[in-house]
Design an enzyme around this catalytic site. Structure first.
Site, PDB file in Angstrom:
ATOM      1  N   TYR A 113       0.875  -1.179   0.000  1.00 33.82           N
ATOM      2  CA  TYR A 113       0.000   0.000   0.000  1.00 33.82           C
ATOM      3  C   TYR A 113       0.908   1.224   0.000  1.00 33.82           C
ATOM      4  O   TYR A 113       0.892   2.033   0.915  1.00 33.82           O
ATOM      5  CB  TYR A 113      -0.935  -0.004   1.219  1.00 33.82           C
ATOM      6  N   ARG A 114       1.719   1.328  -1.042  1.00 33.43           N
ATOM      7  CA  ARG A 114       2.785   2.330  -1.059  1.00 33.43           C
ATOM      8  C   ARG A 114       2.254   3.736  -0.809  1.00 33.43           C
ATOM      9  O   ARG A 114       1.226   4.134  -1.353  1.00 33.43           O
ATOM     10  CB  ARG A 114       3.526   2.296  -2.399  1.00 33.43           C
TER      11      ARG A 114
END
Length: 514
Positions: free
Chosen positions: A452-453
């Site tokens: 979930y950059r």
């Protein structure tokens, strides 16, 4: 100093006669009519579709892994960076845009999946999607599965590179735990498998994030066995239906249930019949067994939720996978092979880990924020831990978020207004909600999940000489104490830091040879 894309293409042609076909049919520069459609096909966050983003000088779509070493060599020779794209789901667009001149290696044509029924394993090329993998498994067996994510269009390569998880997480842990071999092309253009890369590099690529160590071309997974009959249920509860109490109670129940039962929550705004907005939680569950065993368990452990027999459906594993991918369980399994995007709306994402239950007043403040204009399409996805997630040591793989974490939250905010101003306004709202949650989430560091950059939590500099201290700002949030080991492995595997991006693992500077 970077050469032009013409130099890169000339280098590829010069390297091998076999590359003539590659260059004529699988190399795209901005003057090709196929360049833009190829670039945009796998952009999964429309926030990065505008021309203001830094697009690749060249796109290469290799058809087999034997073509990748020459691509690496020519990128190095012509001073271009490499970004590797699988399914295109990088939340910050890191796999297909860069401020530095680069070649995008798009693995969309490398999607072969070979399943061995005897071994119960699958060799999967990195460009295949999770849906394609699930489809192939379902064609092979009703009782084999792979414990990975719910979104079908996510690429296998990036998913496993960051750990990867789905509804089987409490029973089987993360996807990367089930990888038994891999093939990677390193900075020197060598094609390495588990034996030739060694256990250190093999450890690092199973959760250390994509784009740091080379180009992984294929993974070998050990499949897992599941019962023929599973049970799913989805129930919705709004603020007016005691939502706050249920959400509060879920925190105590969900992480402590038997490993066979996973109850996740999705919290979002919905419109009431009167046209007002209210908060709704969707409790979505997977149970590895039949409904007759599930109902007494729920009555005992979570009676407040009030799940009835008619809320439940008995399904096969692949039907359950369809439901977690927002499809109906009786839909054709062909939908698993679609590459159509899940959303056409831009979004911003963040993640958190929760180690102590959030008090009721914490939720009440959160619902107030949900009432603000920008929050119309907010969506919080809550995944309970416990089970296998608490049994595996934090240093077994780079992914460190294990015992002590009750659950993980994916914060998502979509919007449907065009333009940069709307984008900034919504991103700022997301940052405000993230700041609001600070007292209630993990601390020192505030944990985050690399798949979930989120570039808000820290970035490398563009020159490629980021210090360990600077990179620790984001690195410790994703990897905790495993970050140091990842940096050591990176320094051995890619000493000049050729494979790099905004949140790639840095090298120790003293080993840099330029």
């Amino acid at each position: 100093y970077p050469h032009s894309h013409e130099d890169f293409v000339a280098c590829l042609s010069h390297r091998s006669a076999a590359n003539q076909d590659l260059v004529s049919t699988n190399v795209y520069t901005p003057i090709n009519s196929s360049y833009t459609p190829t670039l945009q096909f796998s952009i999964r966050n429309p926030r990065f579709r505008s021309s203001a983003t830094a697009n690749p000088q060249v796109i290469v779509t290799p058809v087999n892994e034997s073509q990748i070493p020459d691509i690496v060599h020519c990128a190095k020779y012509t001073g271009l960076q490499i970004r590797t794209r699988g399914g295109g789901h990088d939340y910050e667009g890191v796999s297909y845009q860069s401020p530095i001149p680069f070649v995008m290696v798009d693995l969309i044509k490398m999607r072969e999946i070979v399943i061995d029924r005897e071994e119960e394993t699958a060799w999967v090329q990195a460009g295949a999607t999770l849906g394609e993998l699930y489809y192939r498994i379902s064609q092979t067996s009703r009782t084999l599965a792979f414990p990975a994510g719910g979104c079908f269009t996510v690429g296998v390569g990036g998913h496993i590179s960051g750990g990867g998880y789905g509804a089987l997480i409490r029973k089987f842990g993360i996807a990367a735990e089930h990888v038994v071999d891999a093939r990677i092309i390193d900075v020197n253009g060598r094609m390495l498998d588990r034996k030739s890369m060694g256990e250190e590099l093999f450890w690092a690529i199973r959760g250390g994030g994509g784009g740091s160590f080379g180009i992984v071309s294929a993974w070998k997974m050990q499949l897992v066995r599941v019962p023929e009959t599973l049970t799913i249920f989805t129930v919705n509860r709004t603020l007016e239906q005691n939502l706050t109490k249920l959400v509060h109670r879920w925190q105590y129940v969900a992480p402590n249930l038997p490993n066979d039962l996973f109850i996740a929550m999705v919290i979002r705004n919905v419109n009431t019949t009167g046209g007002n907005r209210t908060v709704q939680a969707t409790f979505i569950s997977l149970f590895l067994g039949g409904v007759d065993n599930l109902l007494p368990l729920l009555a005992d452990r979570f009676p407040e939720l009030g799940v009835r027999r008619e809320d439940c459906t008995e399904v096969t594993w692949v039907q359950a996978a369809m439901v977690f991918g927002n499809r109906m369980p009786n839909a054709s399994t062909e939908v698993l092979r679609t590459r159509a995007p899940y959303t056409n709306n831009p979004f911003k994402a963040k993640s958190d880990y929760i180690q102590e239950p959030i008090p009721v007043h914490g939720f009440e403040g959160l619902w107030k924020l949900f009432g603000e204009k920008e929050a119309k399409f907010v969506e919080l996805n809550w995944a309970p831990y416990g089970g296998r997630m608490w049994e595996v040591p934090a240093n077994a793989l780079p992914f460190p978020h294990r015992r002590g974490n009750l659950y993980k939250i994916l914060h998502l905010l979509y919007w449907d207004e065009p333009g940069r101003e709307a984008s900034e306004r919504h991103v700022n709202w997301m940052r405000k909600m993230y700041a609001y949650l600070e007292p209630f989430v993990s601390k020192n560091p505030r944990g985050a999940y690399i798949n979930y950059r989120d570039l808000d939590i820290g970035v490398n500099n563009n020159e490629g000489n980021t210090s360990y201290a600077q990179a620790s700002e984001w690195g410790l949030k994703y990897f905790k104490t495993n970050f140091k080991r990842l940096v050591r492995i990176k320094t051995m595997a890619d000493p000049t830091n050729f494979f790099r991006h905004e949140q790639s693992i840095p090298t120790l500077r003293s080993k840099r040879n330029h």
